[in-house]
Design an enzyme around this catalytic site. Structure first.
Site, mmCIF file in Angstrom:
data_model
loop_
_atom_site.group_PDB
_atom_site.id
_atom_site.type_symbol
_atom_site.label_atom_id
_atom_site.label_comp_id
_atom_site.label_asym_id
_atom_site.label_seq_id
_atom_site.Cartn_x
_atom_site.Cartn_y
_atom_site.Cartn_z
ATOM 1 N N SER A 1 17.609 3.414 0.481
ATOM 2 C CA SER A 1 17.415 4.860 0.408
ATOM 3 C C SER A 1 18.759 5.573 0.279
ATOM 4 O O SER A 1 19.801 5.058 0.702
ATOM 5 C CB SER A 1 16.715 5.336 1.695
ATOM 6 O OG SER A 1 16.706 6.745 1.795
ATOM 7 N N SER B 1 0.817 -1.217 0.000
ATOM 8 C CA SER B 1 0.000 0.000 0.000
ATOM 9 C C SER B 1 0.855 1.274 0.000
ATOM 10 O O SER B 1 0.324 2.375 0.006
ATOM 11 C CB SER B 1 -0.948 0.004 1.207
ATOM 12 O OG SER B 1 -0.185 -0.024 2.399
ATOM 13 N N PRO C 1 16.857 5.259 -3.556
ATOM 14 C CA PRO C 1 16.372 6.546 -4.056
ATOM 15 C C PRO C 1 16.504 7.650 -3.007
ATOM 16 O O PRO C 1 16.424 7.368 -1.803
ATOM 17 C CB PRO C 1 14.895 6.271 -4.362
ATOM 18 C CG PRO C 1 14.514 5.178 -3.420
ATOM 19 C CD PRO C 1 15.765 4.391 -3.101
ATOM 20 N N PHE D 1 17.568 17.413 1.308
ATOM 21 C CA PHE D 1 18.367 16.486 0.491
ATOM 22 C C PHE D 1 18.307 16.962 -0.950
ATOM 23 O O PHE D 1 17.223 17.158 -1.485
ATOM 24 C CB PHE D 1 17.822 15.058 0.602
ATOM 25 C CG PHE D 1 18.026 14.449 1.957
ATOM 26 C CD1 PHE D 1 19.275 14.006 2.350
ATOM 27 C CD2 PHE D 1 16.971 14.341 2.836
ATOM 28 C CE1 PHE D 1 19.466 13.454 3.613
ATOM 29 C CE2 PHE D 1 17.149 13.789 4.105
ATOM 30 C CZ PHE D 1 18.406 13.342 4.490
ATOM 31 N N SER E 1 5.642 12.226 0.709
ATOM 32 C CA SER E 1 6.205 12.848 -0.498
ATOM 33 C C SER E 1 5.205 13.782 -1.179
ATOM 34 O O SER E 1 5.571 14.865 -1.625
ATOM 35 C CB SER E 1 6.644 11.765 -1.494
ATOM 36 O OG SER E 1 7.653 10.964 -0.932
ATOM 37 N N LYS F 1 18.070 2.967 7.701
ATOM 38 C CA LYS F 1 18.168 2.504 6.314
ATOM 39 C C LYS F 1 19.519 1.844 6.056
ATOM 40 O O LYS F 1 19.616 0.818 5.389
ATOM 41 C CB LYS F 1 17.947 3.661 5.336
ATOM 42 C CG LYS F 1 16.602 4.366 5.447
ATOM 43 C CD LYS F 1 15.411 3.444 5.380
ATOM 44 C CE LYS F 1 15.092 2.937 3.999
ATOM 45 N NZ LYS F 1 13.805 2.215 3.952
#
Length: 348
Positions: free
Chosen positions: A134, A20, A204, A244, A224, A179
């Site tokens: 990430s 999801s 990413p 970032f 996001s 991460k």
């Protein structure tokens, strides 16, 4: 970016964990459009229902497994049975936490290693597991903007575990560390346990682009989407500071996962999956230019592009043949979707 083939996955079943999620929606599309059957883990039936709506044209290729907690040993044992590959996207993305170790570090690390253990034990056909990591596992936050430096796959976030686990460590530091420790734990697992599969990790930075899920409420967007919507709904009066300086379109991230699964060359690799550098100033400029009717709601700003690090995407482009969407395309497509939702919900 078109997929390599629309039938490469015919007859094969892929498990996608955390179906999801924002990135997972496009991972699903990348595999489903290639003809794979996709089983995806969700926490409950209502999440499954949302995916059925958003991916309705592939309904005959979709199935679901309920996994309430990714950290539980054996929690994925049933979900992995009979699959030919696994894409692990499920990991906590929280910045409001009470306990960094309990809420961020352990779920990310154990969530990853427990999936790998389930695959090793119960899915003999799996030869490749792709893991969503990430840029957070690449960047050295302590070095700041690092002008002139180009980050690549050889870089690892050097935050020590003890620092990230401290009660008073900022959650952003702990999230980034979670991460890197999860990604390293995956590579260590393969070294130590020598399973029947190899792994590939996808790293990413900021992920933007239109949502592949059904969005009906602009007050409850994923992280996001909310990050961009605030720049066009009047709630941001000034252009925010950029944290970032790298971004990628979510549709391209989905495509990279599929190519990383299918490519023999991707075994044991990590891919810094990035389109280009960006700033919020650039995003505001794009919205103001492309959507004059929103211009008075978008902060103007005049900030020049700062002298900061770059992100080297040559490896993923060369090995997986990826061409990335531009910032202009991605933001334009996002805003078009936001405007459609505004009209549909009476917010326009």
């Amino acid at each position: 970016m078109a997929s390599n083939s629309t039938t490469s996955g015919a007859g094969k079943t892929i498990l996608v964990t955390g179906g999801s999620g924002f990135v997972a929606a496009e991972v699903l599309n990348a595999f489903l459009s290639r003809g794979y059957n996709v089983r995806t883990t969700v926490r409950n039936d209502s999440s499954a229902d949302k995916i059925k709506k958003s991916h309705s044209k592939y309904i005959n290729q979709l199935s679901f497994a309920i996994v309430k907690d990714v950290q539980i040993p054996g929690g994925h044992d049933e979900a992995v049975k009979g699959v030919d590959g696994v894409v692990h996207t499920a990991s906590p993305f929280l910045l409001q936490v009470e306990d960094n170790e309990r809420d961020l570090l352990l779920p990310a690390i154990k969530g990853t290693t427990e999936v790998l253990a389930s695959v090793q034990k119960n899915a003999p056909n799996v030869k490749r597991v792709v893991i969503t990591s990430s840029f957070a596992s690449v960047v050295d936050v302590s070095k700041g903007n690092r002008p002139g430096y180009a980050y690549s796959e050889k870089d690892w976030n050097p935050t020590p575990y003890e620092v990230a686990a401290k009660k008073d460590a900022p959650a952003a530091v702990a999230y980034c560390a979670s991460k890197v420790f999860a990604e390293k734990a995956a590579f260590d697992y393969v070294k130590e346990h020598k399973p029947q599969f190899e792994i590939t990790t996808v790293c990413p930075p900021m992920v933007y682009g239109p949502s592949g899920s059904v969005v009906t409420n602009l007050d409850n967007l994923n992280t996001s989407a909310a990050d961009i919507y605030r720049l066009m709904n009047g709630s941001c009066k000034e252009v925010p500071e950029t944290s970032f300086y790298g971004w990628v379109d979510v549709r391209d991230v989905g495509e990279v996962h599929a190519r990383a699964f299918e490519s023999p060359e991707a075994a044991g690799q990590r891919y810094l999956t990035v389109s280009s550098g960006y700033t919020y100033q650039k995003i505001c400029d794009i919205i103001r230019k492309d959507f004059p009717e929103k211009r008075n709601l978008v902060p103007e700003g005049t900030a020049p592009y700062p002298d900061v690090y770059t992100l080297d995407n040559s490896k993923v482009k060369k090995q997986l043949g990826v061409e990335f969407r531009s910032l202009e395309t991605s933001i334009h497509d996002m805003v078009v979707q936001f405007i459609e939702i505004e009209k549909a919900t009476g917010k326009a």
